[in-house]
Design a protein around this motif. Structure first.
Motif, PDB file in Angstrom:
ATOM      1  N   SER A  20       0.870  -1.158   0.086  1.00 21.29           N
ATOM      2  CA  SER A  20      -0.053  -0.091   0.110  1.00 21.29           C
ATOM      3  C   SER A  20       0.718   1.214  -0.058  1.00 21.29           C
ATOM      4  O   SER A  20       0.220   2.184   0.238  1.00 21.29           O
ATOM      5  N   PHE A  21       2.110   1.029  -0.089  1.00 19.17           N
ATOM      6  CA  PHE A  21       2.988   2.192   0.019  1.00 19.17           C
ATOM      7  C   PHE A  21       2.771   3.022   1.115  1.00 19.17           C
ATOM      8  O   PHE A  21       2.891   4.215   1.479  1.00 19.17           O
ATOM      9  N   GLY A  22       2.516   2.581   2.318  1.00 20.06           N
ATOM     10  CA  GLY A  22       2.507   3.014   3.743  1.00 20.06           C
ATOM     11  C   GLY A  22       1.047   3.382   4.228  1.00 20.06           C
ATOM     12  O   GLY A  22       1.077   3.955   5.319  1.00 20.06           O
ATOM     13  N   ARG A  23       0.026   2.937   3.647  1.00 20.22           N
ATOM     14  CA  ARG A  23      -1.377   2.956   4.392  1.00 20.22           C
ATOM     15  C   ARG A  23      -1.283   2.520   5.718  1.00 20.22           C
ATOM     16  O   ARG A  23      -1.322   1.029   6.057  1.00 20.22           O
ATOM     17  N   TRP A  78      -7.987  -4.891   2.291  1.00 18.55           N
ATOM     18  CA  TRP A  78      -7.299  -3.567   1.928  1.00 18.55           C
ATOM     19  C   TRP A  78      -5.951  -3.867   0.852  1.00 18.55           C
ATOM     20  O   TRP A  78      -5.790  -2.893   0.278  1.00 18.55           O
ATOM     21  N   GLU A  79      -5.481  -4.815   0.999  1.00 16.63           N
ATOM     22  CA  GLU A  79      -4.304  -5.179   0.059  1.00 16.63           C
ATOM     23  C   GLU A  79      -4.836  -5.085  -1.214  1.00 16.63           C
ATOM     24  O   GLU A  79      -4.265  -4.558  -2.167  1.00 16.63           O
ATOM     25  N   ARG A  80      -5.940  -5.560  -1.546  1.00 20.50           N
ATOM     26  CA  ARG A  80      -6.671  -5.512  -3.206  1.00 20.50           C
ATOM     27  C   ARG A  80      -6.925  -4.099  -3.282  1.00 20.50           C
ATOM     28  O   ARG A  80      -6.695  -3.456  -4.586  1.00 20.50           O
ATOM     29  N   HIS A  81      -7.507  -3.401  -2.482  1.00 21.93           N
ATOM     30  CA  HIS A  81      -7.832  -2.111  -2.739  1.00 21.93           C
ATOM     31  C   HIS A  81      -6.415  -1.073  -2.992  1.00 21.93           C
ATOM     32  O   HIS A  81      -6.651  -0.150  -3.574  1.00 21.93           O
ATOM     33  N   ALA A  82      -5.628  -1.384  -2.009  1.00 21.71           N
ATOM     34  CA  ALA A  82      -4.468  -0.462  -2.320  1.00 21.71           C
ATOM     35  C   ALA A  82      -3.710  -0.953  -3.695  1.00 21.71           C
ATOM     36  O   ALA A  82      -3.159  -0.065  -4.338  1.00 21.71           O
ATOM     37  N   GLU A  83      -3.886  -2.224  -4.218  1.00 25.57           N
ATOM     38  CA  GLU A  83      -3.114  -2.620  -5.516  1.00 25.57           C
ATOM     39  C   GLU A  83      -4.006  -1.664  -6.475  1.00 25.57           C
ATOM     40  O   GLU A  83      -3.290  -1.186  -7.561  1.00 25.57           O
ATOM     41  N   ASP A  84      -5.477  -1.667  -6.410  1.00 29.19           N
ATOM     42  CA  ASP A  84      -6.039  -0.773  -7.469  1.00 29.19           C
ATOM     43  C   ASP A  84      -5.869   0.505  -7.402  1.00 29.19           C
ATOM     44  O   ASP A  84      -5.870   1.179  -8.384  1.00 29.19           O
ATOM     45  N   VAL A 119      -7.173   6.234   6.883  1.00 22.22           N
ATOM     46  CA  VAL A 119      -6.615   5.077   7.955  1.00 22.22           C
ATOM     47  C   VAL A 119      -7.705   3.701   7.625  1.00 22.22           C
ATOM     48  O   VAL A 119      -8.712   3.857   7.789  1.00 22.22           O
ATOM     49  N   ALA A 120      -7.375   2.644   7.200  1.00 20.14           N
ATOM     50  CA  ALA A 120      -8.141   1.398   7.195  1.00 20.14           C
ATOM     51  C   ALA A 120      -8.410   0.968   8.524  1.00 20.14           C
ATOM     52  O   ALA A 120      -7.565   0.959   9.409  1.00 20.14           O
ATOM     53  N   TYR A 121      -9.742   0.639   8.685  1.00 22.09           N
ATOM     54  CA  TYR A 121     -10.042  -0.024  10.135  1.00 22.09           C
ATOM     55  C   TYR A 121     -10.994  -0.875  10.078  1.00 22.09           C
ATOM     56  O   TYR A 121     -11.754  -0.821   9.155  1.00 22.09           O
ATOM     57  N   GLY A 122     -10.962  -1.864  10.988  1.00 23.86           N
ATOM     58  CA  GLY A 122     -11.986  -3.002  10.864  1.00 23.86           C
ATOM     59  C   GLY A 122     -11.957  -3.559  12.341  1.00 23.86           C
ATOM     60  O   GLY A 122     -11.126  -3.562  13.155  1.00 23.86           O
ATOM     61  N   VAL A 123     -13.181  -4.128  12.556  1.00 19.57           N
ATOM     62  CA  VAL A 123     -13.448  -4.884  13.793  1.00 19.57           C
ATOM     63  C   VAL A 123     -13.235  -6.428  13.274  1.00 19.57           C
ATOM     64  O   VAL A 123     -13.952  -6.707  12.466  1.00 19.57           O
ATOM     65  N   ALA A 124     -12.635  -6.882  14.363  1.00 19.89           N
ATOM     66  CA  ALA A 124     -12.354  -8.321  14.117  1.00 19.89           C
ATOM     67  C   ALA A 124     -12.997  -9.312  15.180  1.00 19.89           C
ATOM     68  O   ALA A 124     -12.493  -8.982  16.291  1.00 19.89           O
ATOM     69  N   ARG A 125     -13.672 -10.114  14.990  1.00 15.19           N
ATOM     70  CA  ARG A 125     -14.189 -11.412  16.032  1.00 15.19           C
ATOM     71  C   ARG A 125     -13.617 -12.626  16.010  1.00 15.19           C
ATOM     72  O   ARG A 125     -13.886 -13.372  16.662  1.00 15.19           O
ATOM     73  N   SER A 126     -12.645 -12.593  14.976  1.00  9.45           N
ATOM     74  CA  SER A 126     -11.962 -13.953  14.875  1.00  9.45           C
ATOM     75  C   SER A 126     -10.774 -13.565  13.920  1.00  9.45           C
ATOM     76  O   SER A 126     -10.235 -12.426  13.450  1.00  9.45           O
ATOM     77  N   ILE A 127      -9.624 -14.461  14.066  1.00 10.55           N
ATOM     78  CA  ILE A 127      -8.372 -14.364  13.079  1.00 10.55           C
ATOM     79  C   ILE A 127      -8.950 -14.313  11.793  1.00 10.55           C
ATOM     80  O   ILE A 127      -8.127 -13.418  10.994  1.00 10.55           O
ATOM     81  N   SER A 128      -9.681 -15.072  11.400  1.00 13.15           N
ATOM     82  CA  SER A 128     -10.239 -15.112   9.897  1.00 13.15           C
ATOM     83  C   SER A 128     -10.569 -13.381   9.485  1.00 13.15           C
ATOM     84  O   SER A 128     -10.472 -13.139   8.529  1.00 13.15           O
TER      85      SER A 128
END
Length: 121
Positions: free
Chosen positions: A58-61, A108-114, A90-99
């Motif tokens: 992401s070049f630093g996101r 976020w990686e896919r979005h950064a590549e786009d 800033v990318a942000y997410g709530v995670a209830r599991s490792i998955s």
């Protein structure tokens, strides 16, 4: 699984994939010491996510992940931090599991590549 265990599991899984991330401690505490006297230790701002890192490719996101148990809810400080972070990109997410966490970072990686493709990088 407790939220503490979830945070450790997420960080381990992300680092195993080569993601640069770390645990964030927020709030403040007083450390008492007979030798040095009381010291005030300040952490990250209230509401900061449990985990922060850099989105690969992401070049630093910057990203933040708040770990929550299946029934856990964000408190008002966490919601305010999320709102401000998103305003600043800033990318942000709530995670209830490792998955969940792995899914956020992959998205976020896919979005950064786009974005990189669109910018001609």
């Amino acid at each position: 699984m407790s939220e503490t265990q979830l945070v450790r599991g997420i960080i381990g899984a992300l680092q195993a994939k080569g993601v640069w991330c770390w645990r964030v401690n927020s709030g403040a505490t007083v450390i008492k010491s007979a030798k040095y006297g009381d010291r005030f230790l300040s952490g990250a701002p209230k509401g900061s996510p449990d985990i922060m890192g850099i989105v690969p490719e992401s070049f630093g996101r910057l990203f933040g992940i708040e770990a929550k148990s299946p029934k856990g809810k964000q408190n008002p400080n966490q919601k305010a931090w999320e709102k401000r972070a998103l305003e600043y990109g800033v990318a942000y997410g709530v995670a209830r599991s490792i998955s969940d966490a792995l899914g956020h970072v992959s998205a976020w990686e896919r979005h950064a590549e786009d974005e990189a493709f669109d910018a001609g990088r």
